[in-house]
Write a protein that holds these residues in place. Structure first.
Motif, PDB file in Angstrom:
ATOM      1  N   LEU A  12       0.939  -1.461   0.071  1.00  0.00           N
ATOM      2  CA  LEU A  12       0.103   0.102  -0.060  1.00  0.00           C
ATOM      3  C   LEU A  12       1.070   1.278  -0.125  1.00  0.00           C
ATOM      4  CD1 LEU A  12      -2.460  -0.990   2.876  1.00  0.00           C
ATOM      5  CD2 LEU A  12      -2.897  -1.156   0.254  1.00  0.00           C
ATOM      6  N   LEU A  14       0.015   4.942   1.478  1.00  0.00           N
ATOM      7  CA  LEU A  14      -1.202   5.869   2.380  1.00  0.00           C
ATOM      8  C   LEU A  14      -0.900   7.375   1.885  1.00  0.00           C
ATOM      9  CD1 LEU A  14      -1.164   4.055   5.587  1.00  0.00           C
ATOM     10  CD2 LEU A  14      -2.448   3.478   3.694  1.00  0.00           C
ATOM     11  N   ILE A  70      -5.936   5.063   0.953  1.00  0.00           N
ATOM     12  CA  ILE A  70      -5.365   3.819   0.790  1.00  0.00           C
ATOM     13  C   ILE A  70      -5.132   3.328  -0.551  1.00  0.00           C
ATOM     14  CG2 ILE A  70      -5.508   1.435   1.893  1.00  0.00           C
ATOM     15  CD1 ILE A  70      -7.161   2.498   4.087  1.00  0.00           C
ATOM     16  N   GLU A  71      -4.253   3.494  -0.995  1.00  0.00           N
ATOM     17  CA  GLU A  71      -3.857   3.196  -2.444  1.00  0.00           C
ATOM     18  C   GLU A  71      -3.126   1.692  -2.649  1.00  0.00           C
ATOM     19  OE1 GLU A  71      -0.644   4.909  -5.330  1.00  0.00           O
ATOM     20  OE2 GLU A  71      -2.330   6.325  -5.299  1.00  0.00           O
ATOM     21  N   GLN A  81      -9.698   4.924   2.904  1.00  0.00           N
ATOM     22  CA  GLN A  81      -9.057   5.954   3.549  1.00  0.00           C
ATOM     23  C   GLN A  81      -8.959   5.580   5.025  1.00  0.00           C
ATOM     24  OE1 GLN A  81     -11.094   9.878   3.829  1.00  0.00           O
ATOM     25  NE2 GLN A  81     -12.656   8.920   5.291  1.00  0.00           N
ATOM     26  N   ILE A  82      -8.027   6.218   5.375  1.00  0.00           N
ATOM     27  CA  ILE A  82      -7.692   6.136   7.144  1.00  0.00           C
ATOM     28  C   ILE A  82      -7.168   7.294   7.492  1.00  0.00           C
ATOM     29  CG2 ILE A  82      -5.210   5.421   6.614  1.00  0.00           C
ATOM     30  CD1 ILE A  82      -5.581   3.542   9.130  1.00  0.00           C
ATOM     31  N   TYR A  98     -11.561   4.697   9.767  1.00  0.00           N
ATOM     32  CA  TYR A  98     -10.956   4.165   8.493  1.00  0.00           C
ATOM     33  C   TYR A  98     -12.234   3.699   7.695  1.00  0.00           C
ATOM     34  CZ  TYR A  98     -11.388   0.526  12.297  1.00  0.00           C
ATOM     35  OH  TYR A  98     -11.502  -0.013  13.204  1.00  0.00           O
ATOM     36  N   LEU A 100     -13.022   0.991   4.015  1.00  0.00           N
ATOM     37  CA  LEU A 100     -12.316   0.133   2.841  1.00  0.00           C
ATOM     38  C   LEU A 100     -13.584  -0.043   2.071  1.00  0.00           C
ATOM     39  CD1 LEU A 100      -9.526  -0.725   2.318  1.00  0.00           C
ATOM     40  CD2 LEU A 100     -10.207  -2.974   3.290  1.00  0.00           C
ATOM     41  N   TYR A 109      -5.649  -5.578   3.932  1.00  0.00           N
ATOM     42  CA  TYR A 109      -5.141  -4.110   3.650  1.00  0.00           C
ATOM     43  C   TYR A 109      -5.423  -3.116   4.781  1.00  0.00           C
ATOM     44  CZ  TYR A 109      -5.270  -5.468  -1.427  1.00  0.00           C
ATOM     45  OH  TYR A 109      -4.984  -6.095  -2.338  1.00  0.00           O
ATOM     46  N   LEU A 110      -6.552  -3.242   5.517  1.00  0.00           N
ATOM     47  CA  LEU A 110      -6.901  -2.262   6.443  1.00  0.00           C
ATOM     48  C   LEU A 110      -5.914  -2.558   7.623  1.00  0.00           C
ATOM     49  CD1 LEU A 110      -8.603   0.041   6.723  1.00  0.00           C
ATOM     50  CD2 LEU A 110     -10.329  -1.473   7.900  1.00  0.00           C
ATOM     51  N   ALA A 113      -2.582  -0.977   6.771  1.00  0.00           N
ATOM     52  CA  ALA A 113      -2.668   0.477   6.874  1.00  0.00           C
ATOM     53  C   ALA A 113      -2.902   0.967   8.142  1.00  0.00           C
ATOM     54  CB  ALA A 113      -3.953   0.979   6.030  1.00  0.00           C
TER      55      ALA A 113
END
Length: 185
Positions: A12, A14, A70-71, A81-82, A98, A100, A109-110, A113
């Motif tokens: 990721l 961020l 979050i890319e 996003q976070i 956050y 997702l 992923y989360l 992140a």
């Protein structure tokens, strides 16, 4: 400086949100499943995404909020996003939140992140405590927080009213000393 914050993990990036993220961000926040336990109703128009991105930029510039997209590093897709927000400088604490997109659920992923964001918060931002409030019915979010070392500290009854539904909040906290101990194992 928050405006220059970009965090990299194995899979990721961020990074600050930009205007071209509006479509992807709208896809996340307009999904009723994603927003089921959020403190507001699903978005209904792309203008809400534009407004959110502008607010994220203002929050970064003022130091009031660190909201990062979050890319996925491999594809450049924005998955969610976070954010760290509600900073209390005197007490060196903030809240984390956050979201997702549903296509990215269940892939870790989360957690990836969150780990990067907590590392950054406890080191670069010198936080002592990070807090989260979660609808107690959101078992996946509670599991994520507990995997990260957060402890459930209480229940705030009927804290939110979202689209006419009264909801409780489970309150979680994580201390820098607990994070440091977990990281040293």
């Amino acid at each position: 400086m928050l405006t220059e914050t970009v965090l990299h993990t194995e899979r990721l990036v961020l990074r600050p949100l930009v205007a071209t993220d509006a479509g992807a961000l709208f896809a996340v926040f307009s999904d009723p499943e994603v927003m089921r336990y959020w403190s507001c109703a699903p978005w209904t128009g792309i203008a809400q995404a534009d407004h959110d991105i502008a607010g994220a930029g203002e929050g970064l510039a003022s130091g009031a909020m660190l909201r990062l997209g979050i890319e996925l590093a491999a594809s450049g897709e924005l998955a969610g996003q976070i954010r760290m927000h509600r900073f209390d400088q005197q007490n060196r604490r903030c809240e984390v939140g956050y979201a997702l997109g549903r296509p990215y659920w269940g892939r870790g992923y989360l957690g990836e992140a969150m780990k990067a964001m907590l590392d950054h918060g406890f080191s670069a931002l010198d936080l002592n405590r990070v807090e989260a409030d979660v609808d107690p019915r959101n078992a996946a979010s509670a599991r994520l927080l507990e995997r990260m070392g957060f402890e459930r500290e209480g229940l705030l009854r009927e804290r939110w009213i979202v689209a006419g539904e009264v909801c409780d909040t489970a309150f979680y906290g994580l201390l820098k000393s607990d994070w440091d101990e977990r990281r040293s194992r």
